[in-house]
Design an enzyme around this catalytic site. Structure first.
Site, PDB file in Angstrom:
ATOM      1  N   GLU A 171      37.994  45.501  42.439  1.00  0.00           N
ATOM      2  CA  GLU A 171      37.787  45.214  43.861  1.00  0.00           C
ATOM      3  C   GLU A 171      38.300  46.357  44.712  1.00  0.00           C
ATOM      4  O   GLU A 171      37.735  46.669  45.773  1.00  0.00           O
ATOM      5  CB  GLU A 171      38.502  43.907  44.237  1.00  0.00           C
ATOM      6  CG  GLU A 171      38.271  43.449  45.674  1.00  0.00           C
ATOM      7  CD  GLU A 171      39.313  43.945  46.664  1.00  0.00           C
ATOM      8  OE1 GLU A 171      39.175  43.661  47.863  1.00  0.00           O
ATOM      9  OE2 GLU A 171      40.275  44.639  46.238  1.00  0.00           O
ATOM     10  N   GLU A 172      39.384  46.983  44.257  1.00  0.00           N
ATOM     11  CA  GLU A 172      40.068  47.961  45.093  1.00  0.00           C
ATOM     12  C   GLU A 172      39.250  49.224  45.360  1.00  0.00           C
ATOM     13  O   GLU A 172      39.554  49.966  46.290  1.00  0.00           O
ATOM     14  CB  GLU A 172      41.421  48.325  44.467  1.00  0.00           C
ATOM     15  CG  GLU A 172      42.415  47.165  44.377  1.00  0.00           C
ATOM     16  CD  GLU A 172      42.920  46.692  45.732  1.00  0.00           C
ATOM     17  OE1 GLU A 172      42.482  47.231  46.769  1.00  0.00           O
ATOM     18  OE2 GLU A 172      43.761  45.770  45.752  1.00  0.00           O
ATOM     19  N   ASP A 200      42.214  36.110  48.311  1.00  0.00           N
ATOM     20  CA  ASP A 200      42.732  37.473  48.169  1.00  0.00           C
ATOM     21  C   ASP A 200      43.965  37.601  49.057  1.00  0.00           C
ATOM     22  O   ASP A 200      43.847  37.684  50.278  1.00  0.00           O
ATOM     23  CB  ASP A 200      41.640  38.469  48.601  1.00  0.00           C
ATOM     24  CG  ASP A 200      42.003  39.907  48.287  1.00  0.00           C
ATOM     25  OD1 ASP A 200      43.144  40.173  47.909  1.00  0.00           O
ATOM     26  OD2 ASP A 200      41.107  40.778  48.435  1.00  0.00           O
TER      27      ASP A 200
END
Length: 317
Positions: A171-172, A200
């Site tokens: 995701e980052e 998140d």
């Protein structure tokens, strides 16, 4: 959560007994009685969520201090969560993708039963940044949905809609894993996803209580739950487009979720409503080495985990 340059619980025994007795007196089947006894979500033990976070911290400590995409700590984190889901009776699958010249992995877990043409999907990204262990971002979301999934198994929940949980890779670097998952679905399969809930950062140490406002029905499930506890919520805006709900929303899937804040600053009004320090970031350790188990607000983590359980029980019934 991906960084961008700018960003903008009740006693059920009496009710359960009454429902079961009524079912028996009316000649209802055992299956009907069982469904009627599962109308409310359990209180998920925050100690179990924190134990999972402790394991993720240990994994990071033993693997270069992080659980980032393409690094050993990520694979160990995935193996840890998959093992618990497999033992609980979920059907799990691991989806591979490539990002930045490294192999990434999504973990998807399906619970038995429910209408597979109406899927309630819950997700959280499992990777950290390379700078730290990522316990709030996003061990908190990953551990919370894990314990909710295990609560589903413990209750032997028989939902009307099908339940699916996911832990996303990379995701980052821009929601790579979740985007790969959505893009890999045939249009018919995309249309079967009734809703996607994203979690998140759920334990920010200077926590806020933010609810995704992308879909009114999904938003109301969360805001009503918090209102019943006299907790003020606000629409989530800091994370718009910055986490794994984005590719689902872009594909036309309705999305919802919770968030406790990242690098944005808490206002005085928010501090008055929620406690904490005005003028300070919701998470001063965001994307840093200090995002450890000490970087968690237990109250926020507890409340958010129970809110997720309530949403899963409500939306899948």
């Amino acid at each position: 959560m991906k960084r961008i340059a700018s960003f903008r619980r009740g006693t059920l025994a009496a009710a359960t007994g009454a429902a079961l007795a009524a079912a028996l007196l009316s000649g209802a089947s055992g299956a009907e009685a069982n469904v009627n006894s599962q109308t409310a979500a359990p209180d998920v033990d925050v100690a179990a969520v924190k134990a999972d976070l402790g394991e993720l911290q240990s994994i990071a400590d033993a693997n270069g201090g992080n659980r980032a995409h393409g690094e050993p700590g990520y694979q160990k984190s995935l193996d840890f969560i998959k093992g618990k889901l497999d033992e609980a009776g979920f059907t799990t699958s691991v989806q591979e993708f490539t990002s930045g010249g490294k192999t990434g992995y999504n973990l998807v877990a399906d619970w038995k039963g429910g209408d597979e043409n109406k899927v309630v999907m819950t997700g959280a990204h499992l990777d950290s940044v390379e700078a730290g262990p990522g316990i709030n971002d996003n061990g908190s979301g990953s551990a919370a949905i894990l314990e909710v999934a295990l609560a589903v198994a413990k209750a032997d929940l028989q939902p009307t809609k099908h339940l699916r949980f996911a832990w996303w890779g990379d995701e980052e670097d821009g929601m790579i894993g979740s985007t790969h998952y959505v893009d890999s679905l045939a249009s018919d399969d995309q249309s079967k996803i009734d809703s996607y809930l994203n979690f998140d950062m759920l334990g920010s140490p200077n926590a806020g209580y933010f609810v995704y406002d992308d879909d009114p029905e999904l938003e109301k499930v969360f805001t009503d739950w918090y209102a019943a506890k006299d907790i003020t919520t606000e629409p989530e805006t800091e994370g718009d487009g910055r986490s794994d709900h984005a590719p689902f929303k872009d594909a036309g899937v309705r999305v919802g979720g919770l968030f406790t804040g990242a690098e944005a600053t808490k206002s005085q009004e928010q501090a008055d409503n929620w406690g904490g320090e005005a003028g300070e970031a919701f998470d001063p350790c965001y994307h840093s080495a200090c995002d450890k188990t000490s970087n968690i607000d237990d109250k926020a983590l507890d409340l958010n985990t129970d809110a997720i359980a309530n949403a899963i029980w409500t939306l899948s019934s």
